[in-house]
Design an enzyme around this catalytic site. Structure first.
Site, PDB file in Angstrom:
ATOM      1  N   GLN A 248       0.818  -1.208   0.000  1.00  0.00           N
ATOM      2  CA  GLN A 248       0.000   0.000   0.000  1.00  0.00           C
ATOM      3  C   GLN A 248       0.851   1.256   0.000  1.00  0.00           C
ATOM      4  O   GLN A 248       1.579   1.511   0.962  1.00  0.00           O
ATOM      5  CB  GLN A 248      -0.902  -0.008   1.241  1.00  0.00           C
ATOM      6  CG  GLN A 248      -1.812   1.184   1.348  1.00  0.00           C
ATOM      7  CD  GLN A 248      -2.493   1.249   2.707  1.00  0.00           C
ATOM      8  OE1 GLN A 248      -1.864   1.534   3.717  1.00  0.00           O
ATOM      9  NE2 GLN A 248      -3.787   0.974   2.731  1.00  0.00           N
TER      10      GLN A 248
ATOM     11  N   GLU B  57     -11.865  -2.125   8.302  1.00  0.00           N
ATOM     12  CA  GLU B  57     -10.505  -2.311   8.799  1.00  0.00           C
ATOM     13  C   GLU B  57     -10.443  -1.997  10.297  1.00  0.00           C
ATOM     14  O   GLU B  57      -9.793  -2.680  11.068  1.00  0.00           O
ATOM     15  CB  GLU B  57      -9.565  -1.394   8.021  1.00  0.00           C
ATOM     16  CG  GLU B  57      -8.100  -1.667   8.290  1.00  0.00           C
ATOM     17  CD  GLU B  57      -7.204  -0.768   7.451  1.00  0.00           C
ATOM     18  OE1 GLU B  57      -6.458  -1.299   6.629  1.00  0.00           O
ATOM     19  OE2 GLU B  57      -7.277   0.469   7.616  1.00  0.00           O
TER      20      GLU B  57
ATOM     21  N   GLU C 195      -4.514   9.456  17.946  1.00  0.00           N
ATOM     22  CA  GLU C 195      -4.879  10.877  17.978  1.00  0.00           C
ATOM     23  C   GLU C 195      -5.834  11.209  16.833  1.00  0.00           C
ATOM     24  O   GLU C 195      -6.808  11.941  17.015  1.00  0.00           O
ATOM     25  CB  GLU C 195      -3.614  11.744  17.890  1.00  0.00           C
ATOM     26  CG  GLU C 195      -2.773  11.720  19.167  1.00  0.00           C
ATOM     27  CD  GLU C 195      -2.104  10.365  19.449  1.00  0.00           C
ATOM     28  OE1 GLU C 195      -1.806   9.634  18.476  1.00  0.00           O
ATOM     29  OE2 GLU C 195      -1.897  10.037  20.625  1.00  0.00           O
TER      30      GLU C 195
END
Lengths: 382, 385
Positions: A123, A241, A367
């Site tokens: 990826q 995912e 985050e």
């Protein structure tokens, strides 16, 4: 072709379990790092031969066509036996993306080769200056005749050195704002101008890489989806995912190892240790309840929603804390590198700790997940 | 009593929707924070008229089998009511009377007493309280020093009970004591000779009762349960009340978090709503995750408890859910004060009421750490028992 969904859950689980136990290489159980293609290709071939390599793909495309309930069983059984993750981005990402956005020619060419393991995908999203702020990526693809000419650099590309192909996001319109000028491309890694350089991580493994593109000619027919709409293509799969990554099973393994060691070392007589251990055990049990809710939604065919991000945060942070407590429980022995026998238990303190470290960074850092929850779920102002 | 929710799925769902609706209606119309403020610290603590209204809605009979005039529903239904009422800080002691004390009687083995008292309890005319505890920091209903000696065909009780919830207006106390042949539970009317009640004020404006028994007499007909049935009735009552206290904590934390989020969206400082600051956003998200974990555990635990598991599994479920909900509610209500700044620390603002309710609910029937210790013991992790 078997309709796996028509099978009872128990029968399906039994059949999977028997197959995995018979065929999966014992030496690759519970390895605490990403497995390399050379190690996994035999197992890939076994799964492919049985028609089990792509549980999420429809049967017409050579997958198992599992519904959400059976899919959870599939993943559970794999993880229960400690089956390592293969370089599976082609199955989890490229296949579903091509089925949704690809041309007939792309599907005909890539889907069967992805199943067989002839095409192994990596990826190409992150760049040195586009990590959490992925949409600021600068790798450029400029149309030139029937090709794009790609220039730029990708980084943190997991197992690029094992892959044959890369799917990447590249900027195709410099004027458009951020997300809008990005396209989704497929490239053969043997194309001239591509250079791959592995990066050693703090665990000492070369799992991720830099991928350099220097005037790389990518055929125009390798554009997936519409020009400048690559962001939509890439985003389509994120929520599943996060559900998968938020599963309690990996941290459960860490918990079992920790409990085994604690028992062997007599730490369960230490109330201070027990307090922390049991708090983490409950954090994990409660994660399982939360995960069950999201699985329920997936099983009923409901959209997962942005709040699935909380699963990833809680699963990964709990996992890390377990590996931290494991090291602490080891005391001086906890910092000895490699596998040691401690009180009769084969123990590797550091590998689980290292393995869990990037979990709060990859796949959208904790985050970033918190930003998503604040914005879309809590509706806080920006 | 839980069979209703397990075997008739659709009526169960219907009941639940209706219950949720009537609770929301009650909280919107029949009570408000002004009433809560008026009653806090008052000798009455709560309002008998509101209690009668709750009885009229059937809530006091949720856990009472139909043959005694109840609805014969489960904890899942009770949690909908108790959790919804907790959002409005409703001061009537639904859990203490309608769960803790009611379960002890229902699970007892005195059929005549059940037939006599349960319909009254369901109607709200008799308000019971369970006096099981004698010292702080125990979850063991068998830790009993109170003695009940045989006396004139009945029993004579001596000893003291502490931390009795819902005592202020209780009409009768169900009191555990040791007889020569094991533990038993006795029904002692309020004001009976030798039964003295003192009240200790709590953070949230309610009180715990201390019951002193000096030769209090209980005829044999007033024995709620004895022997193994008594021990099991007490353990069951404590686990069920802990689960419902968890639902109440969930109601408290949910409302407090809503208040915080609303404040973050509207309070402007530095020319921006403070909820646009990432530091505060991430804190809010962490609180939201705690609330969602609590909610998921609660849902799982209630469903599992309504399937009536064996005592050890039941206790583990109760500990799991009480531990999460206590800690989550404390954290969220504390942070609610912090996120509001100085206004959150004023008595005039409601944030403090939620914090104080969370403090009491978290401590009552065992806090997070106590339940984690019990859970560890039940799971065989440590050797403590």
């Amino acid at each position: 072709m078997t309709d796996w969904n028509a099978m009872s859950d128990e029968a399906f689980r039994r059949e999977m379990r028997a197959f995995i136990e018979a065929e999966y290489p014992r030496e690759l159980r519970y390895i605490l790092r990403r497995a390399r293609w050379d190690e996994m290709k035999g197992w890939w071939g076994k799964l492919y031969g049985k028609g089990w390599i792509a549980p999420n793909w429809p049967r017409a495309e050579g997958g198992m066509g599992l519904d959400a309930g059976k899919m959870v069983i599939y993943l559970e059984e794999m993880e229960r036996y400690g089956v390592a993750r293969s370089p599976d981005q082609g199955i989890t990402q490229v296949g579903p993306i091509l089925m949704q956005f690809g041309t007939e020619a792309q599907k005909r060419h890539y889907l069967p080769r992805t199943l067989s393991g002839e095409c192994i995908w990596c990826q190409g999203y992150s760049e040195p200056n586009a990590g959490s702020d992925l949409a600021s990526l600068q790798t450029a693809a400029v149309p030139e005749g029937d090709h794009f000419v790609v220039n730029g650099q990708k980084i943190w590309t997991t197992l690029a050195h094992d892959a044959t192909h890369i799917y990447l996001l590249a900027r195709t319109d410099r004027q458009a704002k951020k997300q809008q000028g990005i396209s989704f491309l497929l490239a053969d890694l043997k194309t001239p101008g591509i250079t791959i350089r592995p990066i050693r991580n703090i665990a000492g493994h070369e799992e991720f890489c830099e991928v350099f593109f220097d005037r790389v000619r990518v055929p125009r027919e390798n554009l997936v989806g519409k020009l400048n709409e690559g962001w939509t293509v890439a985003k389509a799969l994120l929520s599943f995912e996060r559900l998968n990554i938020g599963s309690p099973r990996r941290p459960q393994y860490a918990l079992r190892r920790l409990e085994m060691l604690a028992r062997a070392k007599g730490l369960l007589d230490d109330p201070g240790f027990v307090d922390r251990f049991i708090a983490l055990k409950l954090d994990l049990e409660d994660l399982a309840s939360l995960y069950g809710r999201f699985v329920g939604r997936a099983k009923r065919g409901e959209p997962l929603g942005e709040d699935v991000s909380m699963l990833k945060i809680w699963a990964m942070e709990t996992w890390q804390q377990l590996t931290e407590l494991l090291i602490e429980a080891g005391a001086e022995e906890g910092v000895i590198a490699g596998v040691r026998e401690i009180a009769g238990v084969e123990t590797d303190f550091l590998s689980p700790f290292y393995y869990a470290r990037p979990a709060t960074i990859y796949g959208g850092s904790s985050e970033i997940q918190r930003n998503i929850l604040a914005k879309y779920v809590l509706k806080l102002p920006s | 009593m839980a069979a209703a929710s397990g075997t008739h799925t659709n009526p169960g769902v219907e009941h639940r929707a209706l219950l949720a609706e009537s609770v929301a209606h009650f909280v919107a119309r029949a009570t408000d924070i002004a009433r809560v403020r008026r009653l806090r610290g008052s000798p009455a603590e709560h309002d008998r008229a509101a209690w009668t209204k709750m009885a009229g809605l059937g809530w006091l009979g949720i856990l009472v089998p139909e043959r005694y005039g109840g609805l014969g529903l489960g904890l899942t239904e009770m949690a909908i009511v108790a959790g919804g009422l907790a959002r409005g800080l409703v001061p009537e002691p639904l859990n203490a009377a309608g769960v803790l004390a009611t379960t002890a009687l229902v699970a007892g083995d005195n059929e005549a007493l059940k037939r006599e008292q349960l319909p009254r309890m369901v109607a709200g005319t008799v308000l019971p309280a369970l006096a099981w505890q004698e010292r702080a920091a125990t979850l063991d209903a068998g830790a009993i020093a109170c003695r009940a000696g045989p006396f004139e065909g009945g029993f004579r009780l001596n000893g003291a009970k502490r931390f009795v919830a819902g005592a202020a207006q209780a009409d009768a106390f169900l009191v555990s004591a040791n007889t020569p042949s094991g533990v038993a539970i006795f029904w002692l009317p309020r004001g009976a000779a030798g039964v003295e009640l003192a009240l200790e004020p709590l953070a949230d404006g309610r009180s715990f009762g201390t019951l002193t028994l000096r030769d209090a007499l209980a005829p044999a007909a007033q024995v709620v349960a004895s022997g193994a049935a008594a021990a099991e009735a007490l353990a069951l009552a404590l686990d069920r009340a802990a689960a419902i206290a968890s639902a109440e904590l969930h109601g408290v934390m949910s409302r407090a978090l809503e208040m915080s989020l609303e404040y973050l969206r509207t309070r402007v400082q530095f020319a921006r709503p403070i909820g646009s600051f990432q530091a505060l956003q991430h804190r809010a998200v962490d609180l939201h995750i705690q609330k969602e974990l609590a909610s998921a555990v609660l849902e799982d635990a209630l469903a599992a408890l309504d399937r009536e598991p064996a005592p050890a599994a039941r206790a583990a479920l109760a500990s799991r859910v009480k531990s999460r909900c206590s800690d989550a509610a404390l954290r969220i209500t504390r942070e609610t004060i912090q996120l509001h700044g100085a206004i959150g620390f004023t008595d005039e603002y409601d944030a403090g009421l939620y914090l104080k309710r969370a403090l009491v609910l978290a401590a009552w029937l065992g806090g997070g750490a106590a339940h984690r210790r019990r859970y560890a013991a039940l799971e065989g992790v440590n050797r403590e028992s």
